[in-house]
Design an enzyme around this catalytic site. Structure first.
Site, PDB file in Angstrom:
ATOM      1  N   ALA A 161      -5.391  -4.928   1.669  1.00 21.47           N
ATOM      2  CA  ALA A 161      -5.651  -5.206   0.252  1.00 21.47           C
ATOM      3  C   ALA A 161      -5.520  -3.953  -0.607  1.00 21.47           C
ATOM      4  O   ALA A 161      -5.160  -4.053  -1.778  1.00 21.47           O
ATOM      5  CB  ALA A 161      -7.033  -5.833   0.078  1.00 21.47           C
ATOM      6  N   THR A 162      -5.803  -2.791  -0.052  1.00 24.86           N
ATOM      7  CA  THR A 162      -5.644  -1.558  -0.836  1.00 24.86           C
ATOM      8  C   THR A 162      -4.196  -1.418  -1.277  1.00 24.86           C
ATOM      9  O   THR A 162      -3.903  -1.185  -2.455  1.00 24.86           O
ATOM     10  CB  THR A 162      -6.057  -0.329  -0.005  1.00 24.86           C
ATOM     11  OG1 THR A 162      -7.428  -0.459   0.358  1.00 24.86           O
ATOM     12  CG2 THR A 162      -5.854   0.964  -0.783  1.00 24.86           C
TER      13      THR A 162
ATOM     14  N   GLN B  74     -12.133 -10.417  -0.330  1.00 16.14           N
ATOM     15  CA  GLN B  74     -13.358 -11.027   0.214  1.00 16.14           C
ATOM     16  C   GLN B  74     -13.339 -12.551   0.076  1.00 16.14           C
ATOM     17  O   GLN B  74     -14.303 -13.213   0.463  1.00 16.14           O
ATOM     18  CB  GLN B  74     -14.593 -10.484  -0.519  1.00 16.14           C
ATOM     19  CG  GLN B  74     -14.846  -9.000  -0.336  1.00 16.14           C
ATOM     20  CD  GLN B  74     -15.406  -8.660   1.033  1.00 16.14           C
ATOM     21  OE1 GLN B  74     -15.856  -9.536   1.790  1.00 16.14           O
ATOM     22  NE2 GLN B  74     -15.389  -7.386   1.370  1.00 16.14           N
TER      23      GLN B  74
ATOM     24  N   HIS C 288      -8.766  -8.264   7.779  1.00 12.65           N
ATOM     25  CA  HIS C 288      -9.895  -7.781   8.593  1.00 12.65           C
ATOM     26  C   HIS C 288     -11.280  -8.142   8.063  1.00 12.65           C
ATOM     27  O   HIS C 288     -12.279  -7.854   8.714  1.00 12.65           O
ATOM     28  CB  HIS C 288      -9.772  -6.270   8.853  1.00 12.65           C
ATOM     29  CG  HIS C 288     -10.095  -5.382   7.698  1.00 12.65           C
ATOM     30  ND1 HIS C 288     -11.328  -4.794   7.564  1.00 12.65           N
ATOM     31  CD2 HIS C 288      -9.361  -4.953   6.647  1.00 12.65           C
ATOM     32  CE1 HIS C 288     -11.329  -4.024   6.474  1.00 12.65           C
ATOM     33  NE2 HIS C 288     -10.140  -4.122   5.899  1.00 12.65           N
TER      34      HIS C 288
ATOM     35  N   THR D  10       9.368  -1.889   8.513  1.00 16.46           N
ATOM     36  CA  THR D  10       9.433  -2.914   9.554  1.00 16.46           C
ATOM     37  C   THR D  10       8.153  -3.716   9.599  1.00 16.46           C
ATOM     38  O   THR D  10       7.053  -3.147   9.620  1.00 16.46           O
ATOM     39  CB  THR D  10       9.689  -2.250  10.925  1.00 16.46           C
ATOM     40  OG1 THR D  10      10.906  -1.517  10.840  1.00 16.46           O
ATOM     41  CG2 THR D  10       9.771  -3.286  12.035  1.00 16.46           C
TER      42      THR D  10
ATOM     43  N   CYS E 294     -16.893   1.429   1.792  1.00 16.84           N
ATOM     44  CA  CYS E 294     -15.646   2.089   1.423  1.00 16.84           C
ATOM     45  C   CYS E 294     -15.900   3.417   0.733  1.00 16.84           C
ATOM     46  O   CYS E 294     -15.052   4.289   0.730  1.00 16.84           O
ATOM     47  CB  CYS E 294     -14.839   1.191   0.495  1.00 16.84           C
ATOM     48  SG  CYS E 294     -14.719  -0.482   1.109  1.00 16.84           S
TER      49      CYS E 294
HETATM   50  C1  LIG Z   1     -12.040  -4.415   1.878  1.00 23.59           C
HETATM   51  C2  LIG Z   1     -11.628  -4.566   0.475  1.00 23.59           C
HETATM   52  C3  LIG Z   1     -10.485  -3.931  -0.024  1.00 23.59           C
HETATM   53  C4  LIG Z   1      -9.644  -3.029   0.836  1.00 23.59           C
HETATM   54  O1  LIG Z   1      -8.928  -3.776   1.757  1.00 23.59           O
HETATM   55  P1  LIG Z   1      -8.146  -3.084   2.979  1.00 23.59           P
HETATM   56  O2  LIG Z   1      -7.420  -4.192   3.596  1.00 23.59           O
HETATM   57  O3  LIG Z   1      -9.218  -2.501   3.844  1.00 23.59           O
HETATM   58  O4  LIG Z   1      -7.260  -2.033   2.401  1.00 23.59           O
HETATM   59  C5  LIG Z   1     -10.146  -4.144  -1.334  1.00 23.59           C
HETATM   60  N1  LIG Z   1     -10.882  -4.933  -2.127  1.00 23.59           N
HETATM   61  C6  LIG Z   1     -11.993  -5.558  -1.695  1.00 23.59           C
HETATM   62  C7  LIG Z   1     -12.747  -6.444  -2.606  1.00 23.59           C
HETATM   63  C8  LIG Z   1     -12.397  -5.389  -0.382  1.00 23.59           C
HETATM   64  O5  LIG Z   1     -13.498  -6.001   0.040  1.00 23.59           O
END
Ligand SMILES: *Cc1c(COP(=O)(O)O)cnc(C)c1O
Length: 389
Positions: free
Chosen positions: A74-75, A182, A204, A243, A329
């Site tokens: 998500a980052t 989330q 994850h 890839t 985080c």
């Molecule tokens: C965990 C999280 C992220 C980051 O996601 P990653 O897949 O670890 O990079 C971003 N936004 C929210 C709301 C999250 O809970």
């Protein structure tokens, strides 16, 4: 696994489900082809697995498989959405709106764009963590190109009113991005009904593998233009080169599929655990719930306890329970949570906060033990140092 430690940090990450791991293993082993190899069966097989996974993800949010761009999580999806839109639309406007309680993976790309000359409006939230829709609409300007509001908050679990936000954005012809890290697999998401133009996802947080996620990018009504942030082999229709990882992608799709299948019953079960924990803790003097009591993730309980030193509390709990104060985080820095500060908390109260994140593998016994240990630790700390108010 750390023996005996109760894992209640499921908003930071989750234990991979054994069924998900099982689905991934063949693609770490004998099925090692590159999905981009179009000249032989190794490649075709890998591509077939990726295609099937893409279809599962598309079905989960009601889009087409061409609208899914795989990323590392998500980052990266947030970075691609925000910087990619900024770069593609800067001649139309340079104003972006987001919210005070967003994840750093949204706030920091916005800050970066600010340093390049974009203007960022950070809309505050109400004391319950919900966005004020009237304030949001008032913040829109003729040069606004993007609104970014998360679906579910990673610290306080609050669920933002996506459908209303989508309506406002569509009416003003401004693109709407949502960080759904989330939310995917936990609450129903429909990009058409919610009028979402870009949606970030990750595996994850829902018992899938780390290192894989996706960005949904709308292809019609309106068609979103996006400037790629990683150039190379032209994978993902040029929007994200590199890839693809079939094992991670297969695991991501499996995790989402399992989340969808058990969504209603898992929501009820997690709500049961969360309410049980809160019922046992709420008698503690000076305790309060952070975030809206109803509009929140089933597996999230975030509390503040007045007159207790937050770090002493965590220290007292850490041999029994794995959990976070504020957000994992940002645990590298010791400044209080920006989310709790946005609710109006003082630094001190924000520090005296705990986030209980419940997931698929937590049990009633663990919740009862947690309540016991938290209560005992708070009482012990107060005996050491009487509460001042
Ligand atoms: C965990 C999280 C992220 C980051 O996601 P990653 O897949 O670890 O990079 C971003 N936004 C929210 C709301 C999250 O809970």
């Amino acid at each position: 696994m750390v023996t005996g430690l109760i894992y209640l940090d499921n908003q930071a990450t989750t234990q991979i489900d054994p069924v998900v791991l099982e689905a991934m293993l063949p693609y770490f082993g004998q099925h090692y082809g590159n999905p981009g190899s179009i000249n032989h069966a190794y490649g075709w097989q890998a591509e077939a697995a990726v295609k099937q996974s893409r279809e599962i993800l598309a079905g989960a949010i009601n889009c087409t498989k061409e609208e899914i761009v795989f990323t590392s999580g998500a980052t990266e999806a947030n970075n691609l959405a925000i910087k990619g839109v900024a770069e593609a639309y800067f001649s139309k406007g340079r104003h972006i709106i987001t919210v005070a309680t967003e994840h750093k993976a949204v706030l920091d790309p916005c800050k970066y764009l600010e340093s390049l000359g974009f203007e960022i409006t950070i809309v505050p939230v109400q004391p319950d963590g919900l966005i004020d829709l009237i304030l949001l609409e008032k913040s829109l300007r003729p040069d606004t190109i993007l609104v970014s509001v998360m679906a579910a908050n990673n610290e306080i679990g609050v669920l933002q009113p996506l459908e209303n936000i989508g309506d406002i954005c569509r009416r003003h012809e401004v693109l709407f991005h949502s960080d759904g890290a989330q939310a995917i697999g936990k609450i129903p998401l429909d990009v058409d009904r919610m009028k979402i133009d870009l949606l970030s996802m990750t595996a994850h947080k829902i018992h899938g593998p780390k290192g894989i996620g996706a960005l949904y990018v709308r292809r019609r009504d309106p068609r979103v233009s996006l400037a790629s942030q990683i150039q190379g082999g032209g994978q993902e229709r040029g929007m994200r080169s590199g890839t693809l990882s079939p094992p991670l992608i297969v695991g991501f799709a499996k995790a989402v599929e399992m989340g969808l299948e058990s969504m209603a019953e898992e929501k009820a079960r997690l709500e049961g655990l969360r309410d049980r924990l809160w019922d046992k803790l709420k008698a503690l003097p000076g305790i309060s719930l952070n975030g809206h009591p109803g509009r929140r993730l089933a597996g999230n309980l975030n509390i503040s306890i007045e007159g207790v030193d937050g770090s002493a509390l965590l220290l007292g709990l850490q041999s029994v329970i794995a959990l976070s104060s504020g957000s994992a985080c940002s645990s590298m820095d010791t400044s209080p949570s920006h989310v709790l500060k946005a609710l109006g908390h003082s630094d001190k109260l924000a520090r005296a906060s705990l986030r209980f994140g419940m997931g698929r593998f937590n049990t009633v016994e663990e919740i009862d033990r947690t309540a016991e240990v938290v209560t005992g630790t708070v009482e012990a700390l107060r005996r050491l140092k009487p509460m001042k108010t």
